[in-house]
Design a protein around this motif. Structure first.
Motif: not given
Length: 255
Positions: A142-154, A171-187
């Motif tokens: 995400v920091k590098k600017g590759s959200p599609n690649e990041a999504k694979y690991f999420v 719990f941790d995996a879904h909470l991290n996914a929550c923050e990831f999708y929110l960062r890219f506007g998928d509320v």
């Protein structure tokens, strides 16, 4: 004469160093496959931890690519450990099927059960480390600017948690996914993920702090500012309680 003395002293230093390494290197016992696997996976996980730490250090610099390479190296080593443990289990099971039972030389039931527990615990520990590596890689990409690649690991993190049947990891995996999708506007997707997280585990302690912060961010995205402020206040209160000296001292007494 001084040259000879210096050479002897140097040789003694080399010998002492070599002896120290030899004494502290786990031996490989071909008669005990479990000891061999344990020795190898211990070294492998240690090296994975080194790469993981290096990745975190590099992440604080501008060299994001090197941080990604280090995190990837850590993940590859951990995957290798998992494969070795699984192969060892398969060989042990095959051996039990093909060999005649020797009542005099077979390990007692307690030892056999202990071996199973060692395998289960080692797999769970490695799965935890892999989950952490997946999260680190996602953040770095995400920091590098590759959200599609990041999504694979999420997406891989919950699948791993399901395999080891760990509610905490889910719990941790879904909470991290929550923050990831929110960062890219998928509320909507972020909302789904945070609901999934609490479905697997009721957060307590530090997990509750992370949950309240994620809930506050989601509330801001939905323009529920009063709920956001309330969630942030609850997170701060919980964090202050966890940081309290008496609380820490009480936990230390339990260890």
């Amino acid at each position: 004469m001084n040259v000879v003395i210096d050479s002897i002293q140097y040789s003694m230093e080399v010998f002492t160093s070599a002896k120290f390494v030899w004494k502290n290197t786990p031996a490989v016992d071909h008669r005990d496959p479990l000891a061999t696997v344990k020795s190898y996976t211990t070294r492998c996980m240690l090296l994975a931890d080194i790469y993981s730490t290096l990745s975190l250090i590099q992440a604080n610099t501008e060299d994001v690519d090197s941080a990604i390479d280090s995190a990837t190296a850590s993940l590859q080593l951990l995957n290798k450990c998992i494969q070795i443990v699984q192969k060892s289990q398969e060989k042990e099971q095959q051996k039990q099927k093909t060999e005649l039972e020797d009542p005099f030389n077979s390990p007692p039931p307690e030892q056999q059960e202990a071996r199973k527990i060692v395998f289960r615990e080692s797999q769970w520990t490695m799965a935890q480390k892999i989950s952490s590596s997946l999260h680190t890689l996602a953040q770095l990409l995400v920091k590098k600017g590759s959200p599609n690649e990041a999504k694979y690991f999420v997406k891989q993190a919950p699948l791993l948690a399901e395999k080891v049947n760990s509610s905490a990891m889910l719990f941790d995996a879904h909470l991290n996914a929550c923050e990831f999708y929110l960062r890219f506007g998928d509320v909507d997707k972020s909302q789904d993920e945070i609901q999934m997280a609490v479905r697997y585990k009721e957060p307590t302690g530090l997990a509750q702090v992370k949950y309240k912060v994620a809930l506050a961010k989601l509330a801001v995205a939905n323009a529920y500012f009063e709920i956001a402020v309330e969630s942030y206040d609850e997170a701060n209160e919980q964090l202050a309680q966890l940081s309290d000296k008496q609380e820490i001292a009480a936990l230390e007494r339990l260890i």
